[in-house]
Design a protein around this motif. Sequence first.
Motif, PDB file in Angstrom:
ATOM      1  N   ALA A 156       0.806  -1.221   0.000  1.00 40.92           N
ATOM      2  CA  ALA A 156       0.000   0.000   0.000  1.00 40.92           C
ATOM      3  C   ALA A 156       0.840   1.274   0.000  1.00 40.92           C
ATOM      4  O   ALA A 156       0.497   2.250  -0.664  1.00 40.92           O
ATOM      5  CB  ALA A 156      -0.937  -0.004   1.210  1.00 40.92           C
ATOM      6  N   ASP A 157       1.940   1.298   0.744  1.00 40.75           N
ATOM      7  CA  ASP A 157       2.746   2.517   0.813  1.00 40.75           C
ATOM      8  C   ASP A 157       3.358   2.857  -0.540  1.00 40.75           C
ATOM      9  O   ASP A 157       3.337   4.019  -0.967  1.00 40.75           O
ATOM     10  CB  ASP A 157       3.840   2.378   1.868  1.00 40.75           C
ATOM     11  N   HIS A 158       3.922   1.861  -1.190  1.00 36.71           N
ATOM     12  CA  HIS A 158       4.502   2.090  -2.512  1.00 36.71           C
ATOM     13  C   HIS A 158       3.410   2.446  -3.521  1.00 36.71           C
ATOM     14  O   HIS A 158       3.639   3.266  -4.423  1.00 36.71           O
ATOM     15  CB  HIS A 158       5.277   0.862  -2.984  1.00 36.71           C
ATOM     16  N   TYR A 159       2.241   1.839  -3.369  1.00 35.26           N
ATOM     17  CA  TYR A 159       1.133   2.187  -4.270  1.00 35.26           C
ATOM     18  C   TYR A 159       0.830   3.674  -4.182  1.00 35.26           C
ATOM     19  O   TYR A 159       0.673   4.347  -5.199  1.00 35.26           O
ATOM     20  CB  TYR A 159      -0.124   1.390  -3.937  1.00 35.26           C
ATOM     21  N   LYS A 160       0.713   4.219  -2.964  1.00 40.39           N
ATOM     22  CA  LYS A 160       0.360   5.631  -2.806  1.00 40.39           C
ATOM     23  C   LYS A 160       1.420   6.534  -3.438  1.00 40.39           C
ATOM     24  O   LYS A 160       1.093   7.540  -4.086  1.00 40.39           O
ATOM     25  CB  LYS A 160       0.206   5.973  -1.327  1.00 40.39           C
ATOM     26  N   THR A 161       2.674   6.174  -3.282  1.00 38.56           N
ATOM     27  CA  THR A 161       3.749   6.958  -3.894  1.00 38.56           C
ATOM     28  C   THR A 161       3.629   6.931  -5.410  1.00 38.56           C
ATOM     29  O   THR A 161       3.741   7.975  -6.080  1.00 38.56           O
ATOM     30  CB  THR A 161       5.122   6.407  -3.477  1.00 38.56           C
TER      31      THR A 161
END
Length: 250
Positions: A156-161
Amino acid sequence: MRPLFFRPLTAGLAALLLTAPALQAEMTDAERESFRAEIRAYLLENPEVLMEAIGVLEDRRATEAVANDVALVDSNSAEIFTDPASWSGGNPDGDVTVVEFVDYRCGYCRRAHDEVTELVASDGNIRLVFKEFPILGEASELSSRFAISVLQLEGADHYKTVHDALIAHQGDVTPEALNQIGTDAGLGDVAAVMEHMTSDDVTGVIAANHALGQRLGINGTPTFVVDSTMLRGYVPLDAMRQVVEEERAG
């Protein structure tokens, strides 16, 4: 003689015009002809009544549309709000959920991005969900496939970036551009993400979102669902805040 069922009105004539077909069905031919003549004469003398009638009709249609959207959201709530294939952020325990159907090549999605970010950050009690909804051609499709692949393989964190980078990206969407976005985002294995873009898992998410959008009558982006309220199109920040507060108030 003027028919008894005709009453020259001002505010009431709008309603009379809307129910005229049912009234005329009960008339004789002579009564019907007289009725139509009376209506025509009145409208020629008072053309502003036409605007009143149109306003009544538009209000009625708007009310029906809102009720229909509420029913659509209710009948598809699981797919809208708790679909595990969609990214969610903000406050996971927020008392209001904002869902955005987004296309990365959509100018209004780009315009809304910073405002949605500000809405969630300044409120502090909103859960945010993104639904990948590519409808503007091949570049949109490639962008969404890349974002979904990142979510599935990198989290999820990489997705948001990556989501933020795709929204801001101004150039062509090419494999080289996506590879650079992935590298800049610090993905662990960009090559694996690129390869996974064409997988059935990614294709299935897009197909499911398009099917959901069809059931909801979505034909443009951004479209927002704020709890029970559907907002079809870009909505300024202050108006979004008002909708959120209305949902909280019940």
